[in-house]
Every structure is written in structure tokens, then in C-alpha cells.
Motif scaffolding. Sequence first.
Motif, PDB file in Angstrom:
ATOM      1  N   UNK A 128      -9.211   7.643  87.079  1.00 46.44           N
ATOM      2  CA  UNK A 128      -7.920   7.438  87.727  1.00 46.44           C
ATOM      3  C   UNK A 128      -7.144   6.299  87.056  1.00 46.44           C
ATOM      4  N   UNK A 129      -7.840   5.204  86.738  1.00 49.53           N
ATOM      5  CA  UNK A 129      -7.180   4.092  86.065  1.00 49.53           C
ATOM      6  C   UNK A 129      -6.748   4.449  84.659  1.00 49.53           C
ATOM      7  N   UNK A 130      -7.577   5.200  83.938  1.00 48.64           N
ATOM      8  CA  UNK A 130      -7.221   5.598  82.580  1.00 48.64           C
ATOM      9  C   UNK A 130      -6.002   6.524  82.577  1.00 48.64           C
ATOM     10  N   UNK A 131      -5.927   7.416  83.557  1.00 45.34           N
ATOM     11  CA  UNK A 131      -4.786   8.310  83.669  1.00 45.34           C
ATOM     12  C   UNK A 131      -3.496   7.536  83.903  1.00 45.34           C
ATOM     13  N   UNK A 132      -3.536   6.522  84.748  1.00 45.32           N
ATOM     14  CA  UNK A 132      -2.353   5.706  85.015  1.00 45.32           C
ATOM     15  C   UNK A 132      -1.922   4.948  83.766  1.00 45.32           C
ATOM     16  N   UNK A 133      -2.877   4.392  83.029  1.00 45.09           N
ATOM     17  CA  UNK A 133      -2.521   3.616  81.843  1.00 45.09           C
ATOM     18  C   UNK A 133      -1.886   4.493  80.761  1.00 45.09           C
ATOM     19  N   UNK A 134      -2.354   5.723  80.654  1.00 43.04           N
ATOM     20  CA  UNK A 134      -1.759   6.626  79.681  1.00 43.04           C
ATOM     21  C   UNK A 134      -0.324   6.990  80.057  1.00 43.04           C
ATOM     22  N   UNK A 135      -0.075   7.124  81.346  1.00 41.49           N
ATOM     23  CA  UNK A 135       1.277   7.458  81.792  1.00 41.49           C
ATOM     24  C   UNK A 135       2.237   6.285  81.618  1.00 41.49           C
ATOM     25  N   UNK A 136       1.751   5.060  81.870  1.00 38.52           N
ATOM     26  CA  UNK A 136       2.623   3.886  81.812  1.00 38.52           C
ATOM     27  C   UNK A 136       2.847   3.406  80.388  1.00 38.52           C
ATOM     28  N   UNK A 137       1.818   3.496  79.530  1.00 43.95           N
ATOM     29  CA  UNK A 137       1.910   3.115  78.121  1.00 43.95           C
ATOM     30  C   UNK A 137       2.378   1.669  77.960  1.00 43.95           C
ATOM     31  N   UNK A 138       1.839   0.779  78.756  1.00 41.70           N
ATOM     32  CA  UNK A 138       2.133  -0.648  78.643  1.00 41.70           C
ATOM     33  C   UNK A 138       0.834  -1.420  78.683  1.00 41.70           C
ATOM     34  N   UNK A 139       0.889  -2.693  78.256  1.00 43.23           N
ATOM     35  CA  UNK A 139      -0.298  -3.548  78.251  1.00 43.23           C
ATOM     36  C   UNK A 139      -0.505  -4.090  79.655  1.00 43.23           C
ATOM     37  N   UNK A 140      -1.589  -3.652  80.301  1.00 48.69           N
ATOM     38  CA  UNK A 140      -1.874  -4.057  81.688  1.00 48.69           C
ATOM     39  C   UNK A 140      -3.020  -5.036  81.782  1.00 48.69           C
ATOM     40  N   UNK A 141      -3.482  -5.571  80.650  1.00 51.63           N
ATOM     41  CA  UNK A 141      -4.627  -6.483  80.673  1.00 51.63           C
ATOM     42  C   UNK A 141      -4.208  -7.831  81.233  1.00 51.63           C
ATOM     43  N   UNK A 142      -5.208  -8.608  81.655  1.00 46.69           N
ATOM     44  CA  UNK A 142      -4.957  -9.942  82.184  1.00 46.69           C
ATOM     45  C   UNK A 142      -5.180 -11.017  81.134  1.00 46.69           C
ATOM     46  N   UNK A 143      -5.411 -10.645  79.875  1.00 42.30           N
ATOM     47  CA  UNK A 143      -5.726 -11.613  78.821  1.00 42.30           C
ATOM     48  C   UNK A 143      -4.447 -12.054  78.133  1.00 42.30           C
ATOM     49  N   UNK A 144      -3.751 -13.036  78.722  1.00 40.96           N
ATOM     50  CA  UNK A 144      -2.548 -13.590  78.118  1.00 40.96           C
ATOM     51  C   UNK A 144      -2.631 -15.111  78.074  1.00 40.96           C
ATOM     52  N   UNK A 145      -3.808 -15.651  77.865  1.00 40.71           N
ATOM     53  CA  UNK A 145      -3.987 -17.097  77.892  1.00 40.71           C
ATOM     54  C   UNK A 145      -3.262 -17.734  76.718  1.00 40.71           C
ATOM     55  N   UNK A 146      -2.345 -18.631  77.008  1.00 44.28           N
ATOM     56  CA  UNK A 146      -1.686 -19.408  75.978  1.00 44.28           C
ATOM     57  C   UNK A 146      -0.525 -18.710  75.299  1.00 44.28           C
ATOM     58  N   UNK A 147      -0.249 -17.427  75.594  1.00 42.94           N
ATOM     59  CA  UNK A 147       0.812 -16.719  74.903  1.00 42.94           C
ATOM     60  C   UNK A 147       2.187 -17.272  75.276  1.00 42.94           C
ATOM     61  N   UNK A 148       2.420 -17.503  76.572  1.00 44.87           N
ATOM     62  CA  UNK A 148       3.719 -18.001  76.999  1.00 44.87           C
ATOM     63  C   UNK A 148       3.965 -19.400  76.469  1.00 44.87           C
ATOM     64  N   UNK A 149       2.923 -20.243  76.458  1.00 43.13           N
ATOM     65  CA  UNK A 149       3.083 -21.595  75.946  1.00 43.13           C
ATOM     66  C   UNK A 149       3.411 -21.572  74.455  1.00 43.13           C
ATOM     67  N   UNK A 150       2.780 -20.672  73.697  1.00 42.68           N
ATOM     68  CA  UNK A 150       3.062 -20.566  72.267  1.00 42.68           C
ATOM     69  C   UNK A 150       4.479 -20.091  72.000  1.00 42.68           C
ATOM     70  N   UNK A 151       4.968 -19.149  72.831  1.00 38.69           N
ATOM     71  CA  UNK A 151       6.333 -18.675  72.661  1.00 38.69           C
ATOM     72  C   UNK A 151       7.342 -19.783  72.946  1.00 38.69           C
ATOM     73  N   UNK A 152       7.071 -20.603  73.944  1.00 42.48           N
ATOM     74  CA  UNK A 152       7.979 -21.706  74.263  1.00 42.48           C
ATOM     75  C   UNK A 152       8.039 -22.707  73.122  1.00 42.48           C
TER      76      UNK A 152
END
Length: 355
Positions: free
Chosen positions: A37-61
Motif C-alpha cells: 500500500x505504501x509503495x503504491x502511494x509513493x509511485x503515484x505521488x512521485x516525490x521524496x517522502x523520506x525523513x532524511x533531510x538532516x542539515x539540508x535546510x541549514x546548508x541551503x541557507x
Amino acid sequence: MASGPSEACSTSVTGSYNAPDYELPDVNTKAFNVGDFGRLWREKLKTDLSLDHDGEEEGEARQQLVAEPSIPADMVEELQMVCGVSTLDCSEETPNTDVIPQDTDLVTLQIRNKVIEKREERLVCDRTCRQEIFALEHHRERKPHHTMLVLGSQKLTELRDAISCVSDLQIGGEFSNTPDLAPEHISKDLYKSAFFFFEETFYNDMRYSECRDLSRTIIDWADSHDRGYGKFHAAKMEDYTFNDMCIKVGYPYLYCHQGDCEHLIIITDIRVVHHDDCLDKTLYPCLIKKPWIWTRKCSVCKLFIVRWVTNNDTLAPEDPSFFCDICFRMLHYDADGNKLGEFLAYPYVDPGIFN
């Protein structure tokens, strides 16, 4: 007991896609695989749904600041040091909220201080041996005890460890002759066996050498005669994640521990994670709601929480009788700590401790 939404995100499971189909309208769905069920949703949405974004916003700033030609490099470093996330950490010692300053100008604290002084006049006691309770809502048995968010990639043992139950905190033994004896263990340390029951499968907690297969008796009973329950199976709780399982949304399942302490587990929703959810994976299973539980007060003073329950008590009008620590000792022991009368005393753990 109800378990909240579960997020299916990472582990894939072999098998055809299986979206939920409602078995009974507005009650529960038919069984479907959470991982599919989760894999089907991710294929339909085609976006990054992971929670691994440590430090990305700080680097962009930082890159945006460096790109500004009017801001020198040394100022960028200073801004990062002064406005960084690390500056939000408060290293000062947290003040003790139980101590009311005598010179306070707040009217509410002045009134509270007068109430406490009146209580001390009626009953002299050490503040550390009592707990003030403000009952805001009466607990109903039909109300969910806990509502949690669980990740689909988490093992069943992680949900098992996150469930709080007063049965795990019980202290075994009779202490009428030794009320000051500190117990060595609570029930959770002694009896570690438990199981979940999902879709004709018992998932037993077998992580420790002391654990027993609590489902074996039930499986043998069901197999001894044709009782019409179908074939039950047993598995290890620590070997399965929610993505590996087939479940029904809205269907009551079972969590059993301490031998016969049973809780209903209801999966109320399955969805992908979004930005309004907690994005720190280390905080899951995440408790999002729990009711205020009504506490039992001492049958003598009607003021403090019960700490002792007695049976066959010649000094009490009821059996069992419930006492706070102060009233229990004043009634049942003399000034030297010698036992008065005949009674059996057991430590009492109030469910209100989870408030």
C-alpha cells in the motif's frame, strides 16, 4: 487501547499491489499488505517522502548568504554562530516549579501558597511523599488509552516498548512487616513475555532468554478440536515490521502482556508522512494523544493518591482498603514502626501516574 496512524515508507514486500477494500461499511477494511500500500502511494505521488533531510535546510541557507555580494565572508560565519540551531539549547538549570518564591507579585502564586500552608497545618508531611492531582477529565473505558503514530519501517517490538501500562509497574509481594523495604524489581523486569495478535498470527516477544511463548496454550487449544477458528500461527515479534504485515484498518486486534493483561489495538489510519508530522524518526512511535485518567484518593484523608492497599485489615472498615503513605503508616504502625493489628499490605500503583 488504540494505535494511531502508521506510515508505510521504506521496506518493500513481494506480492501484488493491494489497496484497502472495505469489508463492512464505516467499520473496517479487508486485510491488505501495508508495504504494498505504501509503495503504491509513493509511485503515484512521485516525490521524496523520506525523513532524511538532516542539515539540508541549514546548508541551503548558508549558500544563499554566501551568494549575496554585499555580505562579507566573516559576517556569514558570525551569523551562523549567533543564529545557528545550537544557540537554541538552554544550558541553564531548569527552575524548580514546586518552590514558590515568597516575594512573588503574581496573585495566583500567592493564593496557591496560602492553600499549601493550610494543608500543612492540617497534616504535617514531607512534600516529596505526596503528589497533588487536578482531575480534568474522567477516564472512560471506551476511550483510547493511547493514540500513537508508528512508522511502517518499525518493528513490532518498538510499538510494544512504547505502550505504557500500569500492570508493568506493579510490585509483587506482601509488605505489611517490612513497609520500608525497597523492592528490587517491578513486573516488567520479571515477566517480559508478550504478544500481538494480527490476522490469525501471534507475534511473540522472544528477545530475552526469560521470554515464553504465551500463544502456545491458545494454539494448542484451538488445534485440539475443530473449533472453527481456522489455523493459528506463531512468529517472533522482533522479526517483523508493519510493512511486512497484512492488516485491516478499523479492526480490533490484541496486545497481551503480563500473562493476562489485554489491550485492544486498532489501526485507525495508514498514510504517507507529511510535513505536519514529526520529522524526527528517533521519536517514533510518537504519542499524540492520551486522556486524563481519574486517580484514586486515600480513603482516609481524601487528599493524596493511594500508595497502599490492604486486605483482611482489622483496622479498616472495608476490604480492600486504600491508603496514602502517610495515613497508612499513622494507622497501622506505632511511633517505633511496629505493626499494629492484623492485615496484609501491598503496594498500589495508580494509573494516574501516566498523567
